[in-house]
Write a protein that holds these residues in place. Structure first.
Motif, PDB file in Angstrom:
ATOM      1  N   UNK A 136      20.293   6.878 -23.570  1.00 64.07           N
ATOM      2  CA  UNK A 136      20.964   7.407 -24.755  1.00 64.07           C
ATOM      3  C   UNK A 136      22.046   8.410 -24.369  1.00 64.07           C
ATOM      4  N   UNK A 137      21.759   9.266 -23.388  1.00 63.81           N
ATOM      5  CA  UNK A 137      22.723  10.292 -22.992  1.00 63.81           C
ATOM      6  C   UNK A 137      23.996   9.680 -22.417  1.00 63.81           C
ATOM      7  N   UNK A 138      23.862   8.715 -21.505  1.00 63.81           N
ATOM      8  CA  UNK A 138      25.040   8.103 -20.897  1.00 63.81           C
ATOM      9  C   UNK A 138      25.825   7.272 -21.908  1.00 63.81           C
ATOM     10  N   UNK A 139      25.153   6.838 -22.969  1.00 69.38           N
ATOM     11  CA  UNK A 139      25.828   6.063 -24.009  1.00 69.38           C
ATOM     12  C   UNK A 139      26.666   6.956 -24.918  1.00 69.38           C
ATOM     13  N   UNK A 140      26.140   8.144 -25.256  1.00 67.61           N
ATOM     14  CA  UNK A 140      26.766   8.980 -26.274  1.00 67.61           C
ATOM     15  C   UNK A 140      27.589  10.120 -25.690  1.00 67.61           C
ATOM     16  N   UNK A 141      27.218  10.637 -24.515  1.00 62.87           N
ATOM     17  CA  UNK A 141      27.916  11.802 -23.966  1.00 62.87           C
ATOM     18  C   UNK A 141      29.429  11.589 -23.820  1.00 62.87           C
ATOM     19  N   UNK A 142      29.915  10.400 -23.380  1.00 59.23           N
ATOM     20  CA  UNK A 142      31.382  10.226 -23.281  1.00 59.23           C
ATOM     21  C   UNK A 142      32.091  10.402 -24.624  1.00 59.23           C
ATOM     22  N   UNK A 143      31.438   9.994 -25.722  1.00 55.23           N
ATOM     23  CA  UNK A 143      32.043  10.181 -27.039  1.00 55.23           C
ATOM     24  C   UNK A 143      32.139  11.670 -27.373  1.00 55.23           C
ATOM     25  N   UNK A 144      31.085  12.419 -27.055  1.00 56.76           N
ATOM     26  CA  UNK A 144      31.106  13.852 -27.345  1.00 56.76           C
ATOM     27  C   UNK A 144      32.171  14.560 -26.521  1.00 56.76           C
ATOM     28  N   UNK A 145      32.288  14.185 -25.251  1.00 60.74           N
ATOM     29  CA  UNK A 145      33.338  14.769 -24.404  1.00 60.74           C
ATOM     30  C   UNK A 145      34.722  14.491 -24.981  1.00 60.74           C
ATOM     31  N   UNK A 146      34.942  13.239 -25.399  1.00 56.57           N
ATOM     32  CA  UNK A 146      36.247  12.864 -25.962  1.00 56.57           C
ATOM     33  C   UNK A 146      36.509  13.596 -27.266  1.00 56.57           C
ATOM     34  N   UNK A 147      35.473  13.752 -28.089  1.00 55.84           N
ATOM     35  CA  UNK A 147      35.631  14.443 -29.370  1.00 55.84           C
ATOM     36  C   UNK A 147      36.012  15.905 -29.141  1.00 55.84           C
TER      37      UNK A 147
END
Length: 433
Positions: A136-147
């Motif tokens: 879950x972390x590797x799936x969602x963390x890139x979106x949070x970084x980009x946001x």
């Protein structure tokens, strides 16, 4: 002799054309092929003609690109209803969404065009293709970084992203951005098979909706992904819009063909257009693939009209290319076609039924002989049951159209061998229909 005259002679220009260029002092566009002046097949092309052919081949690649998703709305043929569902569900009602359908139906293209529309409405849109084995972390963390990188700077420093994210962590981090609107597109969603990851993603979507955080997840995959996402989270049904992608209709197919042909400066005969539409069964991927290879064959013969013989050669080329990637299914298709033309109508019936859900119900197809039963058994070896259903679909969802192309070649090709038709070697011959 000046340098311009040398170049003009090298290009094979007439004296009149050289005079025009000397007078105006600028280079004219390369002339397009003309049906009345094209050299006979087999004659070496003049340099200017070769340049024109290269330009047209480049235009064919752009007009019928089957390897890249569409990003411009006007190139998204036959998808207005699906786009309306997506816009209404996500942008107007604030739902999450699942875009699902078979390979080659244009799911990613729909998502990319939708992303542009969402961007015009003030959303920050981020796209990522899923990979097998992601947690879950590797799936969602890139979106949070980009946001965090792209959103306006807040008065307070943002909270750090935990090493192991939970759905609630994600909601709290996104809530710090106030009413800044986000869309996260998860393409290739069917690659996510871990039940724990799917459960956490479903919980995230539910929490985002309950907290009225303006961040929406758009998953792009196959139908089973929707079922797996909702399993155990029945209340999520209220917060997700399902957007099934089916085959485009005949009018959209013809529009796709005509637009691509016009872009390349070519035209298709009615028989060529109708044959491609008949074999492609509404798959945008197959329409573009068959058209591109047919156009290349026509240009090889220095023609500007794509005829049925070029369509046949293009389809054979596409089958040869596909065979390299799926040799086991291709061998079974060759074997079943080789059982004889008496079984071809039944084979076609199975192939066409398998191009759209729910697929093939073998009980509805009655073999008329032991040989026909063998044909059905061979086809069944390339298929699998749909989850929760007795119907069968091909494991390779691109395969039915290649099976239909092989049947078409077997019905109309002059030079048959164990590869159905051999027209792709350097000495290939024209096919008389």
């Amino acid at each position: 002799m000046n340098i311009f005259t040398r170049i003009a002679r090298w290009l094979g220009l007439s004296a009149g054309e050289r005079d025009v260029r000397k007078t105006k002092g600028k280079r004219h566009p390369t002339p397009m092929l003309d049906r009345a002046t094209v050299a006979p097949t087999g004659a070496p092309p003049a340099p200017t003609e070769a340049m024109a052919i290269d330009a047209m081949r480049s235009a064919v690649r752009k007009g019928f690109n089957s390897t890249q998703p569409v990003t411009i709305a006007r190139h998204l043929h036959g998808r207005q209803q699906e786009m309306d569902l997506l816009v209404e569900g996500v942008l107007d009602r604030g739902n999450h969404a699942m875009i699902f359908g078979g390979r080659g139906t244009g799911k990613t293209s729909l998502a990319r065009v939708f992303a542009n529309m969402a961007d015009n409405r003030g959303y920050l849109v981020f796209y990522m293709a899923c990979e097998p084995g992601q947690d879950f972390t590797s799936l969602i963390a890139p979106f949070l970084d980009a946001a965090r990188t792209n959103a306006p700077r807040a008065t307070q420093p943002p909270s750090p992203i935990p090493a192991q994210l939970t759905p609630r962590d994600v909601v709290e981090i996104l809530a710090e951005h106030g009413q800044r609107k986000f869309i996260f597109i998860l393409d290739e969603f069917d690659r996510v098979t871990d039940a724990t990851v799917l459960a956490e993603l479903a919980r995230l979507m539910k929490l985002l909706s309950d907290a009225a955080v303006p961040a929406h997840v758009v998953a792009v995959g196959i139908a089973s992904g929707l079922n797996q996402l909702i399993t155990g989270h029945e209340s999520l049904r209220r917060h997700i819009s399902a957007v099934p992608i089916v085959r485009i209709d005949s009018n959209a197919v013809y529009e796709l063909i005509d637009r691509g042909a016009a872009h390349a400066g070519l035209s298709f005969t009615d028989a060529a257009r109708e044959t491609i539409a008949h074999i492609a069964c509404g798959s945008p991927y197959h329409v573009r693939l068959f058209c591109a290879l047919a156009c290349f064959e026509a240009l090889r013969q220095r023609k500007t009209v794509v005829e049925l013989s070029s369509v046949l050669a293009g389809m054979v080329r596409s089958v040869d290319d596909w065979t390299i990637t799926n040799p086991s299914d291709a061998a079974l298709f060759h074997e079943v076609i080789g059982l004889g033309s008496d079984h071809w109508p039944m084979i076609e019936q199975v192939a066409r039924a398998a191009t759209v859900p729910p697929g093939v119900a073998l009980g509805d197809i009655e073999p008329q002989s032991d040989q026909a039963s063998l044909a059905m058994a061979l086809l069944a070896r390339t298929m699998q049951a749909r989850p929760g259903s007795g119907e069968l679909m091909f494991r390779d969802s691109l395969a039915p159209q290649f099976l239909l192309a092989m049947l078409f070649a077997s019905q109309h090709g002059d030079h048959l061998n164990n590869r159905v038709v051999n027209l792709v070697d350097a000495q290939r011959q024209s096919v008389a229909l």
